[in-house]
Design an enzyme around this catalytic site. Sequence first.
Site, mmCIF file in Angstrom:
data_model
loop_
_atom_site.group_PDB
_atom_site.id
_atom_site.type_symbol
_atom_site.label_atom_id
_atom_site.label_comp_id
_atom_site.label_asym_id
_atom_site.label_seq_id
_atom_site.Cartn_x
_atom_site.Cartn_y
_atom_site.Cartn_z
ATOM 1 N N GLY A 34 1.021 -1.314 0.084
ATOM 2 C CA GLY A 34 0.042 0.014 0.053
ATOM 3 C C GLY A 34 0.772 1.153 0.131
ATOM 4 C CG ASN A 62 -6.137 -8.541 0.763
ATOM 5 O OD1 ASN A 62 -5.734 -7.298 0.476
ATOM 6 N ND2 ASN A 62 -7.316 -8.766 1.268
ATOM 7 C CB THR A 70 -6.848 -0.816 -1.170
ATOM 8 O OG1 THR A 70 -6.298 -1.225 -0.038
ATOM 9 C CG2 THR A 70 -8.242 -0.919 -1.169
ATOM 10 C CG ASP A 90 -8.026 -11.734 3.635
ATOM 11 O OD1 ASP A 90 -7.776 -11.007 4.781
ATOM 12 O OD2 ASP A 90 -8.874 -11.807 3.283
ATOM 13 C CB VAL A 91 -3.405 -10.299 7.557
ATOM 14 C CG1 VAL A 91 -2.060 -10.312 6.780
ATOM 15 C CG2 VAL A 91 -4.212 -8.919 7.533
ATOM 16 C CE LYS A 128 -13.753 -11.586 7.163
ATOM 17 N NZ LYS A 128 -13.900 -12.639 5.867
ATOM 18 C CE LYS A 184 -0.114 -15.965 23.284
ATOM 19 N NZ LYS A 184 -0.972 -16.813 22.533
ATOM 20 C CE1 TYR A 225 -8.971 2.739 8.150
ATOM 21 C CE2 TYR A 225 -9.337 4.696 9.042
ATOM 22 C CZ TYR A 225 -8.558 3.793 8.731
ATOM 23 O OH TYR A 225 -7.228 4.160 8.620
ATOM 24 C CB THR A 259 -0.340 10.699 5.640
ATOM 25 O OG1 THR A 259 -0.054 10.918 6.992
ATOM 26 C CG2 THR A 259 1.211 10.579 5.027
#
Length: 317
Positions: free
Chosen positions: A13, A35, A38, A59-60, A94, A108, A148, A178
């Site tokens: 991104g 993924n 965007t 896709d995380v 998600k 972790k 969001y 930004t």
Amino acid sequence: MSKKTVVITGGAGFLGSHLADRMKLEGFRVICIDNLITGDVDNISHLFGSDDFHFIKHDVTNFIHVPGNVDYILHFASPASPIDYLKLPIQTLKVGSLGTHKVLGLAKEKKARFLLASTSEVYGDPAIHPQKEDYWGNVNPIGPRGVYDEAKRFAEAITMAYHRYHGVETRIVRIFNTYGPRMRLNDGRALPAFVSQALNGEDITVFGDGSQTRSFCYVSDLVDGIYRLLMSDDPNPVNIGNPEEITIKQFAEEVLRLTGSKSKIIFNPLPEDDPKVRQPDITLARTKLGWEPKVGRSEGLKVTLDYFRQKLHSQAK
Ligand code: UDP
């Protein structure tokens, strides 16, 4: 000594790719995960071919497997422009919730330090101005921006929970508006919208009467603030942004002046829950990180305009 490894989610991104460049320069091995809903591989294509760079299309929100040691994780995966998250409301919720949970799980497991990309949107339409980190915000959970804002608020909450309960080393950056090269021309945000309209001779679409304010930070300043925060020792949220505030109408006029465009400004309805003001209080970043922005708008806009011109030119070919 072998290189330390950083994983960057959303690494293809706008911000993720600039962070990938910076971390590479700092001597890290960089693994970008994206993924590409965007993001765009063009943003990182110059890094391919290096032994210290890896790209994983993933896709995380699903289980993440990264082989070997990981020392740092920058969690930047999310649609981030209002148009994107209105088009992708479920994915936005998600990735902020399930995605942040998975990435914290990876941190972790690997005993890595985790940095969350949070946002000034956690302050919503703020009743306090400028916004300080101890302000809890004014967010409409069920409005169109709620997907969001609430995802990021949840992401902050679960980040602090992993820190407190599991002892994961965590950092939270609250990013204000930004801009810079690699923003998508069609991402719908004010700057790319105004610039592409100005350069194409189309009307400039100011929403509302344009009296709402924003404060725009150049991307290299933001990246520097994030790097300093990552290397600091405080888990609490820190605002990073440029406090120089401007109305959106003035901003549109500035773009017209800088592009020499003859386009005219038109006024369209203000989107629901659009914040009326926004300006970061950066006292914490100044005192704790010794950080403040260095690039003024005229300098930053010049570089960004050159980038957008080139992009439009290559699209026209
Ligand atoms: N905006 C505008 N015209 C556009 C796009 C945005 O007037 O074509 C306004 C928008 O309503 C908001 C400000 O510009 O008040 C900044 O919008 P942006 O989408 O860049 O991000 P936001 O700060 O709202 O997250």
